[in-house]
Write an enzyme that holds these catalytic residues in place. Structure first.
Site, PDB file in Angstrom:
ATOM      1  NE  ARG A 146      -3.073  -7.917  -4.042  1.00 35.36           N
ATOM      2  CZ  ARG A 146      -3.920  -8.145  -3.235  1.00 35.36           C
ATOM      3  NH1 ARG A 146      -3.359  -8.142  -1.936  1.00 35.36           N
ATOM      4  NH2 ARG A 146      -5.079  -8.572  -3.381  1.00 35.36           N
ATOM      5  CG  HIS A 202      -2.084  -0.892   1.349  1.00 32.59           C
ATOM      6  ND1 HIS A 202      -2.186  -1.738   2.514  1.00 32.59           N
ATOM      7  CD2 HIS A 202      -2.800  -1.403   0.504  1.00 32.59           C
ATOM      8  CE1 HIS A 202      -3.122  -2.535   2.444  1.00 32.59           C
ATOM      9  NE2 HIS A 202      -3.477  -2.482   1.313  1.00 32.59           N
ATOM     10  CB  SER A 218      -4.375  -6.067   5.050  1.00 34.25           C
ATOM     11  OG  SER A 218      -3.995  -5.270   4.866  1.00 34.25           O
ATOM     12  CE  LYS A 244     -13.899  -6.989   5.271  1.00 38.76           C
ATOM     13  NZ  LYS A 244     -13.303  -6.728   4.019  1.00 38.76           N
TER      14      LYS A 244
HETATM   15  O1  PNS Z   1      -8.451  -2.512   0.680  1.00 34.30           O
HETATM   16  P1  PNS Z   1      -9.800  -3.229   0.124  1.00 34.30           P
HETATM   17  O2  PNS Z   1     -10.717  -3.995   0.958  1.00 34.30           O
HETATM   18  O3  PNS Z   1      -9.446  -4.060  -1.099  1.00 34.30           O
HETATM   19  O4  PNS Z   1     -10.803  -2.145  -0.489  1.00 34.30           O
HETATM   20  C1  PNS Z   1     -12.004  -2.145  -0.929  1.00 34.30           C
HETATM   21  C2  PNS Z   1     -12.625  -0.922  -1.033  1.00 34.30           C
HETATM   22  C3  PNS Z   1     -12.589  -0.144   0.099  1.00 34.30           C
HETATM   23  C4  PNS Z   1     -12.214   0.045  -2.204  1.00 34.30           C
HETATM   24  C5  PNS Z   1     -14.002  -1.079  -1.413  1.00 34.30           C
HETATM   25  O5  PNS Z   1     -14.595  -2.254  -0.904  1.00 34.30           O
HETATM   26  C6  PNS Z   1     -15.189  -0.155  -1.616  1.00 34.30           C
HETATM   27  O6  PNS Z   1     -14.877   0.759  -2.064  1.00 34.30           O
HETATM   28  N1  PNS Z   1     -16.007  -0.050  -0.664  1.00 34.30           N
HETATM   29  C7  PNS Z   1     -16.775   0.887  -0.343  1.00 34.30           C
HETATM   30  C8  PNS Z   1     -18.254   0.634  -0.751  1.00 34.30           C
HETATM   31  C9  PNS Z   1     -18.204   0.830  -2.222  1.00 34.30           C
HETATM   32  O7  PNS Z   1     -17.876   2.011  -2.906  1.00 34.30           O
HETATM   33  N2  PNS Z   1     -18.146  -0.111  -3.081  1.00 34.30           N
HETATM   34  C10 PNS Z   1     -17.883  -0.382  -4.472  1.00 34.30           C
HETATM   35  C11 PNS Z   1     -19.106  -0.393  -5.283  1.00 34.30           C
HETATM   36  S1  PNS Z   1     -18.781  -1.208  -6.653  1.00 34.30           S
END
Ligand code: PNS
Length: 168
Positions: free
Chosen positions: A95, A22, A133, A46
């Site tokens: 990745r 990150h 993570s 979560k």
């Molecule tokens: O680090 P991560 O868990 O891969 O990040 C995922 C994240 C936070 C970018 C994604 O889950 C997200 O954007 N969540 C907020 C809700 C949202 O906007 N969902 C996507 C709609 S397609």
């Protein structure tokens, strides 16, 4: 009101905890914008190891040298967060091909909801291509060495938190 000429990007994620992968993406993408805002998702549904505030603090402590980087938490949709801070670009790291399908779906859904926001993908540095993570947490739970996975500043915090959790 946001300065419309300012190029603002957001890098949303869970960052539970932030890894060297990150941090590499933050460093590289911060050069592409006037301001990069790291958005830490607070998802009440979560269970995370660290609270959103703890994650924000940890990321701030390891990005202090990057003067155009801000870190803040958000709830709800990433695109709404982007809009609220005046960002037009959403950054994600890729990745491997295994990330691709989900990331593509997410980028396309986000674009359908909010056409003025584009997602750009940065390929992770090969050194961190396998890093996540969740694996960092798993290794830490079994008392493995996570030194090469997370920034040195947060290493004791991760160890401490995992110890607290295992004693519950
Ligand atoms: O680090 P991560 O868990 O891969 O990040 C995922 C994240 C936070 C970018 C994604 O889950 C997200 O954007 N969540 C907020 C809700 C949202 O906007 N969902 C996507 C709609 S397609």
């Amino acid at each position: 009101m946001h300065n419309v000429r300012e190029k603002i990007g957001i890098y949303p994620g869970s960052f539970d905890p932030i890894t060297l992968g990150h941090l590499d993406i933050i460093g590289r993408s911060s050069k592409m914008f006037d301001k990069l805002i790291v958005g830490v998702l607070h998802n009440p549904n979560k269970k995370a190891l660290f609270s959103a505030d703890e994650r924000v603090k940890m990321i701030r402590s390891v990005t202090g040298h990057l003067c155009n980087v801000e870190v803040t938490s958000f709830e709800g949709l990433s695109v709404d967060f982007a809009r609220s801070v005046g960002a037009h670009v959403l950054v994600r790291g890729l990745r491997a091909v295994t990330d691709f399908e989900y990331e593509l779906q997410m980028a396309q859904t986000n674009h359908a909801m909010c056409p003025e926001i584009d997602t750009i993908f940065l390929t992770t540095d090969l050194r961190y291509a396998y890093l996540s993570s969740s694996l960092v947490k798993e290794v830490a739970y079994f008392d493995g060495n996570i030194e090469m996975f997370v920034p040195a500043e947060i290493l004791p915090l991760v160890k401490e938190k995992v110890m607290e959790e295992t004693q519950k």
